[in-house]
Design a protein around this motif. Structure first.
Motif, PDB file in Angstrom:
ATOM      1  N   PHE A 146      92.038  72.264  24.838  1.00 23.30           N
ATOM      2  CA  PHE A 146      91.349  71.195  25.782  1.00 23.30           C
ATOM      3  C   PHE A 146      91.885  71.285  27.315  1.00 23.30           C
ATOM      4  N   LEU A 147      91.151  71.719  28.094  1.00 24.37           N
ATOM      5  CA  LEU A 147      91.785  72.001  29.552  1.00 24.37           C
ATOM      6  C   LEU A 147      91.405  70.777  30.400  1.00 24.37           C
ATOM      7  N   ARG A 148      90.288  70.218  30.071  1.00 25.69           N
ATOM      8  CA  ARG A 148      89.621  69.027  31.049  1.00 25.69           C
ATOM      9  C   ARG A 148      89.039  67.842  30.204  1.00 25.69           C
ATOM     10  N   PHE A 300      92.094  82.296  31.182  1.00 25.17           N
ATOM     11  CA  PHE A 300      92.559  80.984  31.791  1.00 25.17           C
ATOM     12  C   PHE A 300      91.838  80.851  33.231  1.00 25.17           C
ATOM     13  N   ASN A 301      92.103  82.097  33.942  1.00 25.04           N
ATOM     14  CA  ASN A 301      91.590  82.111  35.236  1.00 25.04           C
ATOM     15  C   ASN A 301      90.005  81.764  35.354  1.00 25.04           C
ATOM     16  N   TYR A 302      89.362  82.516  34.411  1.00 27.90           N
ATOM     17  CA  TYR A 302      87.930  82.540  34.293  1.00 27.90           C
ATOM     18  C   TYR A 302      87.503  80.898  33.981  1.00 27.90           C
ATOM     19  N   ILE A 308      85.728  74.866  32.839  1.00 23.63           N
ATOM     20  CA  ILE A 308      85.632  75.067  31.414  1.00 23.63           C
ATOM     21  C   ILE A 308      86.445  73.900  30.763  1.00 23.63           C
ATOM     22  N   THR A 309      86.052  73.268  29.840  1.00 25.85           N
ATOM     23  CA  THR A 309      86.479  71.921  29.349  1.00 25.85           C
ATOM     24  C   THR A 309      87.438  72.458  27.934  1.00 25.85           C
TER      25      THR A 309
END
Length: 365
Positions: A146-148, A300-302, A308-309
């Motif tokens: 989970f990034l967000r 990750f850059n994309y 992206i969450t």
């Protein structure tokens, strides 16, 4: 046709060449449950590995001509053998009326495909049935990071009554992301979004053929990128169909993109991503082991650029590299997929092949 004192059960086969016409029939429009959507019918009709007479669906009907069960078959191609093989794409049974149809449908699929079947992403219960039928079964572990924060998507899916609170949940997500989520990608991006394969990509992919379970080339990518099984702008008919369809169909957004990854002007990887409502999966990726870190950096850059969450992957190298990224993600969740395949595939070397995340029908949704 099966008969007993209380039931007449009829099986009806729908071939690949009949799918598009089938979803326009009166029977389909009036059906109590639909076994396929118009988008999926068009997609399967354009399958480069299918033949018009291949059976795509087997329906079980009761004496009122109601659909009480169905099973789906997707023709495919494997690098293991020149023999034709197939994926099982769905197996649905009406919980009250269709119990008697479950195994007859399964047996009909085995007969049609001559048991040249691969099962991908089985439930534990279905995996146990497949194993009892003589197939080899295995499990593949994956990771979801989970990034967000995206509580506005997660909570209403679990608790429908929270849908009315979505604006508040979005605000809550925004506050949490401002405080905790990483804001942006690195300035120097190391990927390009490519519409179709170029000559260098064809050459690059050739060295990964020994580990491919199924072929990945421009023909295949054109199919999966142009013929999704989802719709993002449903009309009145499609909205009505969605209420009678058991699987995924309507979503807010869905894209399939091909990334060409470089490092210091050197071509180091090919990655296919699918993004559905801000959730990203990696159905196919090809790179040398020593490029894993840079490939993940590009992913990750994309993801940061697209806000992206979540990112989901079952690729063993990407999964291991993610363990080193604990400080850059909010949460991590471990996942398991169950797969099944004929015993003879072991002697053909299937255990030396890489099951990519997009195998079977997974890439289409």
């Amino acid at each position: 046709m099966l008969k007993n004192k209380n039931l007449i059960m009829i099986f009806r086969e729908i071939k690949v060449g009949e799918l598009v016409d089938f979803v326009n029939t009166v029977f389909y429009k009036n059906a109590n449950i639909v076994p396929i959507t118009p988008q999926r019918a068009i997609s399967q009709a354009n399958n480069p590995y299918a033949q018009p007479n291949d059976v795509a669906l087997v329906l079980a009907l009761n004496n009122k001509e109601e659909i009480i069960g169905f099973i789906g078959i997707l023709p495919g191609k494997t690098m293991l053998t020149d023999e034709r093989f197939f994926w099982n794409t769905c197996w649905w049974i009406d919980p009250e009326k269709g119990k008697i149809a479950a195994m007859p449908l399964f047996y009909s699929m085995l007969k049609i495909t001559k048991s040249n079947l691969i099962f991908f992403d089985l439930t534990p219960h279905t995996a146990s049935i497949v194993a009892k039928m003589g197939f080899m079964t295995n499990s593949i572990t994956g990771t979801k990071v989970f990034l967000r924060f995206n509580l506005n998507q997660i909570l209403p899916k679990k608790y429908a009554f929270l849908a009315i609170l979505k604006p508040i949940l979005k605000f809550f997500d925004s506050c949490l992301n401002t405080m905790f989520a990483k804001k942006s990608a690195k300035k120097e991006l190391n990927y390009q979004v490519i519409k179709c394969f170029d000559a260098s990509m064809e050459v690059f992919l050739s060295k990964f053929k020994p580990t491919m379970l199924t072929p990945f080339d421009n023909t295949f990518f054109t199919w999966i990128s142009n013929y999704s099984w989802l719709t993002t702008q449903p009309n009145e008919f499609e909205t009505a169909i969605a209420k009678k369809y058991y699987f995924s169909y309507i979503t807010q957004s869905f894209v399939v993109e091909l990334l060409k990854i470089t490092h210091q002007n050197e071509f180091i990887g090919i990655v296919v991503v699918t993004c559905r409502d801000s959730e990203m999966k990696i159905p196919y990726c090809f790179f040398d082991d020593n490029a894993t870190e840079k490939v993940l950096e590009a992913i990750f850059n994309y993801a940061y650029n697209k806000k992206i969450t979540t990112i989901t992957t079952f690729h063993p190298k990407i999964k291991e590299q993610l363990k080193l990224k604990k400080n850059t993600v909010l949460f991590t969740k471990q996942l398991v997929k169950h797969v099944g395949y004929p015993k003879q595939f072991e002697t053909l070397g299937i255990t030396n092949k890489l099951f990519q995340d997009g195998e079977g029908d997974a890439v289409f949704t």
